[in-house]
Design a protein around this motif. Structure first.
Motif, PDB file in Angstrom:
ATOM      1  N   ALA A 148      33.186  39.563  32.715  1.00 50.92           N
ATOM      2  CA  ALA A 148      33.227  38.228  33.057  1.00 50.92           C
ATOM      3  C   ALA A 148      33.201  37.363  31.680  1.00 50.92           C
ATOM      4  O   ALA A 148      34.042  36.189  31.735  1.00 50.92           O
ATOM      5  CB  ALA A 148      31.861  37.903  33.800  1.00 50.92           C
ATOM      6  N   VAL A 153      35.422  34.419  33.671  1.00 50.79           N
ATOM      7  CA  VAL A 153      35.108  34.503  35.136  1.00 50.79           C
ATOM      8  C   VAL A 153      33.801  34.112  35.437  1.00 50.79           C
ATOM      9  O   VAL A 153      32.861  34.297  34.534  1.00 50.79           O
ATOM     10  CB  VAL A 153      35.647  35.718  36.054  1.00 50.79           C
ATOM     11  N   ASP A 154      33.694  33.204  36.353  1.00 50.74           N
ATOM     12  CA  ASP A 154      32.345  32.706  36.800  1.00 50.74           C
ATOM     13  C   ASP A 154      31.346  34.257  36.749  1.00 50.74           C
ATOM     14  O   ASP A 154      31.571  35.082  37.517  1.00 50.74           O
ATOM     15  CB  ASP A 154      32.025  32.143  37.806  1.00 50.74           C
ATOM     16  N   ASP A 156      28.595  34.670  38.506  1.00 46.74           N
ATOM     17  CA  ASP A 156      28.074  34.662  39.824  1.00 46.74           C
ATOM     18  C   ASP A 156      29.224  35.354  40.742  1.00 46.74           C
ATOM     19  O   ASP A 156      28.860  36.391  41.489  1.00 46.74           O
ATOM     20  CB  ASP A 156      27.503  33.297  40.450  1.00 46.74           C
ATOM     21  N   HIS A 157      30.347  34.753  40.412  1.00 45.49           N
ATOM     22  CA  HIS A 157      31.562  35.479  41.265  1.00 45.49           C
ATOM     23  C   HIS A 157      31.534  37.007  40.972  1.00 45.49           C
ATOM     24  O   HIS A 157      32.066  37.592  41.732  1.00 45.49           O
ATOM     25  CB  HIS A 157      32.932  34.801  41.009  1.00 45.49           C
ATOM     26  N   THR A 158      31.541  37.229  39.510  1.00 49.34           N
ATOM     27  CA  THR A 158      31.668  38.587  39.067  1.00 49.34           C
ATOM     28  C   THR A 158      30.413  39.537  39.777  1.00 49.34           C
ATOM     29  O   THR A 158      31.015  40.697  40.090  1.00 49.34           O
ATOM     30  CB  THR A 158      31.506  38.602  37.368  1.00 49.34           C
ATOM     31  N   ARG A 159      29.341  38.966  40.140  1.00 49.07           N
ATOM     32  CA  ARG A 159      28.423  39.676  40.860  1.00 49.07           C
ATOM     33  C   ARG A 159      28.720  40.120  42.007  1.00 49.07           C
ATOM     34  O   ARG A 159      28.479  41.053  42.694  1.00 49.07           O
ATOM     35  CB  ARG A 159      27.087  39.083  40.673  1.00 49.07           C
ATOM     36  N   ILE A 160      29.536  39.225  42.791  1.00 50.13           N
ATOM     37  CA  ILE A 160      30.030  39.408  44.447  1.00 50.13           C
ATOM     38  C   ILE A 160      30.846  40.627  44.191  1.00 50.13           C
ATOM     39  O   ILE A 160      30.941  41.659  44.804  1.00 50.13           O
ATOM     40  CB  ILE A 160      30.660  38.034  44.791  1.00 50.13           C
ATOM     41  N   VAL A 161      31.964  40.700  43.024  1.00 47.95           N
ATOM     42  CA  VAL A 161      32.725  41.799  42.975  1.00 47.95           C
ATOM     43  C   VAL A 161      31.953  42.923  42.700  1.00 47.95           C
ATOM     44  O   VAL A 161      32.509  43.915  43.393  1.00 47.95           O
ATOM     45  CB  VAL A 161      33.780  41.341  41.855  1.00 47.95           C
ATOM     46  N   GLN A 200      40.632  39.487  40.323  1.00 42.56           N
ATOM     47  CA  GLN A 200      39.569  38.641  40.227  1.00 42.56           C
ATOM     48  C   GLN A 200      39.210  38.343  38.827  1.00 42.56           C
ATOM     49  O   GLN A 200      38.713  37.383  38.445  1.00 42.56           O
ATOM     50  CB  GLN A 200      38.387  39.405  40.785  1.00 42.56           C
TER      51      GLN A 200
END
Length: 218
Positions: A148, A153-154, A156-161, A200
């Protein structure tokens, strides 16, 4: 006697016996399942007496929980080593997906499927495993957070991925129980997921496309 000809200490002999018992427990969980992982079978598999087993682990629950925690700790150490190497090299998201698949497919998730029902119903067993599981996820987080940071890349979004990847891999490995010996089927899904993950991380996706374009002009 040790391989160097020196007499081993009581502490060393005790540690060796504990290791043999824990390895035998994991082997049995993987090969025969939780219900068939009994203390007599663990002792037989480890090549020690029942007395030696109960000296180190007073109950079946104790040896199973310690063995599972030890397996997860070893996996976590490997994960952190991969994270350090990944950060130093500037690895790709494809590498992360491949590593997670190999890690989970190498007995880890099959053993997990055996002990999870027990953890669900046994609060003491669950409590003993939670700290180790948190360390495991910290290792995963280190890898994805490095990606990230490099791609902007944010986190938090990376943790979703990351979590979506783990859920996908767990589901795929669960399916291998009823659909074994079909590597092409799983590799197709992994290839599809790698493509989704690349999208992503736009900088990485652009770099990957440029590399394929250059390869096509050679």
């Amino acid at each position: 006697m040790s391989g160097t000809g020196k007499r081993r200490s009581q502490k060393e002999r005790s540690a060796e016996t504990s290791t043999r018992l824990m390895n035998a427990t994991i082997d049995l969980l993987h090969d025969r399942g939780l219900a068939r992982t009994t203390t007599p079978e663990i002792a037989r598999q480890a090549g020690v007496s029942r007395g030696a087993l109960t000296h180190h682990f007073t109950t079946r629950e104790a040896i199973i929980s310690v063995s599972v925690a030890d397996m997860l700790s070893q996996t976590t150490r490997d994960l952190h080593r991969f994270a350090e190497d990944f950060i130093a090299r500037g690895g790709s998201s494809d590498e992360i997906v491949d590593y997670i698949w190999q890690m989970m497919d190498d007995r880890l998730f099959y053993v997990t499927m055996e002990y999870l029902p027990e953890a669900r119903h046994n609060p003491d067993f669950r409590a003993e495993l939670i700290p180790t599981v948190r360390d495991f996820h910290a290792g995963l987080d280190a890898i994805w957070t490095a990606l990230a940071a490099r791609t902007g890349v944010d986190p938090d979004h990376t943790r979703i991925v990351m979590n979506a990847t783990m859920c996908l891999v767990r589901g795929m490995i669960s399916q291998t129980v009823l659909r074994p010996n079909d590597p092409a089927y799983y590799q197709e899904m992994l290839a599809f997921w790698k493509q989704q993950v690349r999208q992503q991380f736009p900088i990485e996706a652009a770099s990957s496309q440029e590399s394929r374009r250059k390869a096509g002009t050679r």
